[in-house]
Design a protein around this motif. Structure first.
Motif, mmCIF file in Angstrom:
data_model
loop_
_atom_site.group_PDB
_atom_site.id
_atom_site.type_symbol
_atom_site.label_atom_id
_atom_site.label_comp_id
_atom_site.label_asym_id
_atom_site.label_seq_id
_atom_site.Cartn_x
_atom_site.Cartn_y
_atom_site.Cartn_z
ATOM 1 N N ARG A 34 0.841 -1.040 -0.129
ATOM 2 C CA ARG A 34 -0.348 0.036 0.001
ATOM 3 C C ARG A 34 1.073 1.261 0.163
ATOM 4 O O ARG A 34 0.340 2.232 -0.609
ATOM 5 N N LEU A 35 2.125 1.341 0.980
ATOM 6 C CA LEU A 35 3.083 2.168 0.550
ATOM 7 C C LEU A 35 3.464 2.309 -0.314
ATOM 8 O O LEU A 35 3.669 3.695 -1.078
ATOM 9 N N ALA A 36 4.189 1.533 -1.166
ATOM 10 C CA ALA A 36 4.518 1.252 -2.501
ATOM 11 C C ALA A 36 3.504 2.084 -3.716
ATOM 12 O O ALA A 36 4.048 3.022 -4.434
ATOM 13 N N THR A 37 2.641 2.243 -3.507
ATOM 14 C CA THR A 37 1.259 2.264 -4.590
ATOM 15 C C THR A 37 1.253 3.454 -4.628
ATOM 16 O O THR A 37 1.328 4.204 -5.555
ATOM 17 N N ARG A 38 1.497 4.210 -3.116
ATOM 18 C CA ARG A 38 1.932 5.962 -2.818
ATOM 19 C C ARG A 38 3.141 5.975 -3.009
ATOM 20 O O ARG A 38 2.688 7.725 -2.296
ATOM 21 N N GLN A 39 4.483 5.841 -3.336
ATOM 22 C CA GLN A 39 5.670 6.175 -3.394
ATOM 23 C C GLN A 39 5.574 6.413 -2.108
ATOM 24 O O GLN A 39 6.029 7.521 -2.230
ATOM 25 N N ASN A 40 5.274 5.748 -0.980
ATOM 26 C CA ASN A 40 5.980 6.752 -0.054
ATOM 27 C C ASN A 40 7.108 5.447 0.899
ATOM 28 O O ASN A 40 7.314 4.457 0.734
ATOM 29 N N ASP A 41 7.808 6.069 1.230
ATOM 30 C CA ASP A 41 9.279 5.525 0.674
ATOM 31 C C ASP A 41 9.469 5.467 2.839
ATOM 32 O O ASP A 41 10.451 4.683 3.086
ATOM 33 N N SER A 42 8.610 5.639 3.404
ATOM 34 C CA SER A 42 8.483 5.400 5.371
ATOM 35 C C SER A 42 8.356 3.552 5.120
ATOM 36 O O SER A 42 9.150 3.901 6.155
ATOM 37 N N ARG A 43 8.083 2.640 3.882
ATOM 38 C CA ARG A 43 7.994 1.504 4.408
ATOM 39 C C ARG A 43 9.033 0.973 4.688
ATOM 40 O O ARG A 43 9.471 0.387 5.655
ATOM 41 N N TRP A 44 10.203 1.510 4.448
ATOM 42 C CA TRP A 44 11.495 1.444 4.572
ATOM 43 C C TRP A 44 12.290 1.968 6.189
ATOM 44 O O TRP A 44 13.232 0.878 5.753
ATOM 45 N N ARG A 45 11.715 2.884 6.471
ATOM 46 C CA ARG A 45 12.501 2.935 8.067
ATOM 47 C C ARG A 45 11.084 2.159 8.455
ATOM 48 O O ARG A 45 11.576 2.620 9.860
ATOM 49 N N ARG A 46 10.254 1.343 8.686
ATOM 50 C CA ARG A 46 9.233 0.932 9.538
ATOM 51 C C ARG A 46 9.764 -0.034 9.930
ATOM 52 O O ARG A 46 9.866 -1.443 8.618
ATOM 53 N N ALA A 47 10.196 -0.276 11.297
ATOM 54 C CA ALA A 47 11.180 -1.439 11.718
ATOM 55 C C ALA A 47 9.955 -2.817 11.411
ATOM 56 O O ALA A 47 10.815 -3.386 10.865
ATOM 57 N N GLY A 48 8.680 -2.619 11.451
ATOM 58 C CA GLY A 48 7.881 -3.791 11.741
ATOM 59 C C GLY A 48 7.259 -4.056 10.429
ATOM 60 O O GLY A 48 7.153 -5.057 9.810
ATOM 61 N N LEU A 49 7.756 -3.624 9.360
ATOM 62 C CA LEU A 49 7.699 -3.481 7.852
ATOM 63 C C LEU A 49 8.877 -4.777 7.462
ATOM 64 O O LEU A 49 9.328 -5.476 6.693
ATOM 65 N N VAL A 50 10.328 -4.082 7.923
ATOM 66 C CA VAL A 50 11.427 -4.524 7.399
ATOM 67 C C VAL A 50 11.612 -5.832 8.060
ATOM 68 O O VAL A 50 12.101 -6.863 7.631
#
Length: 57
Positions: A34-50
């Protein structure tokens, strides 16, 4: 055989842990997509996602 070790496996507990891990991975994957489709790079800074299977703290 005296003193032999007896192995027992709790397959119900294993299935519960695997199901919980699969659910955590599914949530992390969906959130990341969902974050990728919004081009939101914060997904790489969220430990729960990484690292969704590692405990916090």
């Amino acid at each position: 055989m005296t003193g032999a070790m007896k192995a027992e496996t709790d397959f119900d507990a294993l299935a519960r842990r695997l199901t919980a891990n699969a659910a955590a991975l599914a949530v992390a994957w969906a959130t990341s997509r969902r974050l990728a489709t919004r081009q939101n790079d914060s997904r790489w800074r969220r430990a729960g996602l990484v690292w969704p299977l590692f405990a916090k703290g």
